[in-house]
Write an enzyme that holds these catalytic residues in place. Structure first.
Site, PDB file in Angstrom:
ATOM      1  N   ASN A 101       2.422   1.407   4.317  1.00 26.05           N
ATOM      2  CA  ASN A 101       2.752   0.139   5.004  1.00 26.05           C
ATOM      3  C   ASN A 101       2.499   0.221   6.521  1.00 26.05           C
ATOM      4  O   ASN A 101       3.201  -0.411   7.312  1.00 26.05           O
ATOM      5  CB  ASN A 101       4.194  -0.311   4.708  1.00 26.05           C
ATOM      6  N   ASP A 104      -7.811   3.905   1.082  1.00 27.27           N
ATOM      7  CA  ASP A 104      -6.893   4.358   2.129  1.00 27.27           C
ATOM      8  C   ASP A 104      -7.702   4.776   3.362  1.00 27.27           C
ATOM      9  O   ASP A 104      -8.484   5.719   3.287  1.00 27.27           O
ATOM     10  CB  ASP A 104      -6.101   5.549   1.560  1.00 27.27           C
ATOM     11  N   CYS A 108       0.873  -1.184   0.000  1.00 27.03           N
ATOM     12  CA  CYS A 108       0.000   0.000   0.000  1.00 27.03           C
ATOM     13  C   CYS A 108       0.904   1.226   0.000  1.00 27.03           C
ATOM     14  O   CYS A 108       2.083   1.128  -0.347  1.00 27.03           O
ATOM     15  CB  CYS A 108      -0.968  -0.032   1.181  1.00 27.03           C
ATOM     16  N   CYS A 147      -1.242   0.827   7.463  1.00 26.74           N
ATOM     17  CA  CYS A 147      -2.672   0.536   7.631  1.00 26.74           C
ATOM     18  C   CYS A 147      -3.102  -0.724   6.864  1.00 26.74           C
ATOM     19  O   CYS A 147      -3.398  -1.752   7.470  1.00 26.74           O
ATOM     20  CB  CYS A 147      -3.530   1.719   7.175  1.00 26.74           C
ATOM     21  N   ARG A 148      -3.142  -0.643   5.520  1.00 26.47           N
ATOM     22  CA  ARG A 148      -3.746  -1.726   4.739  1.00 26.47           C
ATOM     23  C   ARG A 148      -2.832  -2.933   4.551  1.00 26.47           C
ATOM     24  O   ARG A 148      -3.252  -4.078   4.787  1.00 26.47           O
ATOM     25  CB  ARG A 148      -4.184  -1.205   3.353  1.00 26.47           C
ATOM     26  N   SER A 149      -1.597  -2.712   4.086  1.00 23.95           N
ATOM     27  CA  SER A 149      -0.775  -3.891   3.754  1.00 23.95           C
ATOM     28  C   SER A 149      -0.320  -4.693   4.970  1.00 23.95           C
ATOM     29  O   SER A 149      -0.215  -5.922   4.864  1.00 23.95           O
ATOM     30  CB  SER A 149       0.385  -3.536   2.812  1.00 23.95           C
TER      31      SER A 149
HETATM   32  P1  4NP Z   1      -1.690   2.799   4.161  1.00 28.11           P
HETATM   33  O1  4NP Z   1      -2.294   4.161   4.752  1.00 28.11           O
HETATM   34  O2  4NP Z   1      -1.172   3.123   2.768  1.00 28.11           O
HETATM   35  O3  4NP Z   1      -2.850   1.879   4.121  1.00 28.11           O
HETATM   36  O4  4NP Z   1      -0.585   2.383   5.109  1.00 28.11           O
HETATM   37  C1  4NP Z   1      -1.549   5.342   4.820  1.00 28.11           C
HETATM   38  C2  4NP Z   1      -0.715   5.551   5.879  1.00 28.11           C
HETATM   39  C3  4NP Z   1       0.008   6.750   5.973  1.00 28.11           C
HETATM   40  C4  4NP Z   1      -0.108   7.691   4.967  1.00 28.11           C
HETATM   41  C5  4NP Z   1      -0.938   7.464   3.889  1.00 28.11           C
HETATM   42  C6  4NP Z   1      -1.665   6.286   3.815  1.00 28.11           C
HETATM   43  N1  4NP Z   1       0.601   8.909   5.068  1.00 28.11           N
HETATM   44  O5  4NP Z   1       0.398   9.774   4.201  1.00 28.11           O
HETATM   45  O6  4NP Z   1       1.408   9.085   5.989  1.00 28.11           O
END
Ligand code: 4NP
Length: 153
Positions: free
Chosen positions: A12, A121, A9, A14-16
């Site tokens: 790294n 996201d 994602c 939240c989702r992955s």
């Molecule tokens: P992820 O979510 O891609 O599912 O881990 C996010 C976590 C942090 C950020 C964006 C998306 N960020 O912009 O810091």
């Protein structure tokens, strides 16, 4: 035969990490732990070394999956040859991965590709976003596992 799968994602956190933990648990339940190497990474560098977001840890724990031991890392050039399958959460991750693959051997795909659905996201969302993401990841993980086990059995 051991297959390697990398979930990707943006951050790294939240989702992955959730996808890594849920897929590992599905593989375990299917009695196939010895057949898979599973990891996750982010296309972005902001959270390198961080544990998963507390909201992902919480939703995973609600469904009996422990992801507290994970640490965020960024996708690296050798991932495109090291992994058999790289699984993107959304189209933006997919585009990023395809443009970086540089002739690597990994098969790059969306988690939910038939029909195409993006795992949104949840970073700026509320608790419902994490529940929704968990449900999508679980459904996608089950389909991915049956696709990968059909393919190689
Ligand atoms: P992820 O979510 O891609 O599912 O881990 C996010 C976590 C942090 C950020 C964006 C998306 N960020 O912009 O810091």
């Amino acid at each position: 035969m051991v297959q390697s799968v990398l979930f990707v994602c943006l951050g790294n956190i939240c989702r992955s990490p959730l996808a890594e933990g849920v897929f590992r648990s599905l593989v375990f339940e299917a009695g196939r732990s010895g057949e898979f190497e599973i990891d996750s990474a982010g296309t972005g560098a902001w959270h390198i070394g961080d544990p998963p977001d507390p909201r992902s840890i919480e939703i995973a724990a609600k469904y009996g999956v422990d992801i507290t031991g994970q640490k965020a890392r960024q996708v690296s050039d050798d991932d495109f040859d090291r992994f058999d399958t790289i699984v993107a959460m959304d189209r933006s991750n997919l585009t990023n991965l395809n443009s970086r693959s540089n002739g690597g051997t990994a098969h790059i795909r969306l988690l939910l590709d038939d029909p195409v659905q993006e795992v949104p996201d949840p970073y700026c969302g509320g608790p419902d976003s994490f529940e929704n993401v968990y449900q999508m990841i679980r459904a996608g993980g089950q389909r991915l596992l049956s696709t990968l086990t059909d393919q190689y059995s």
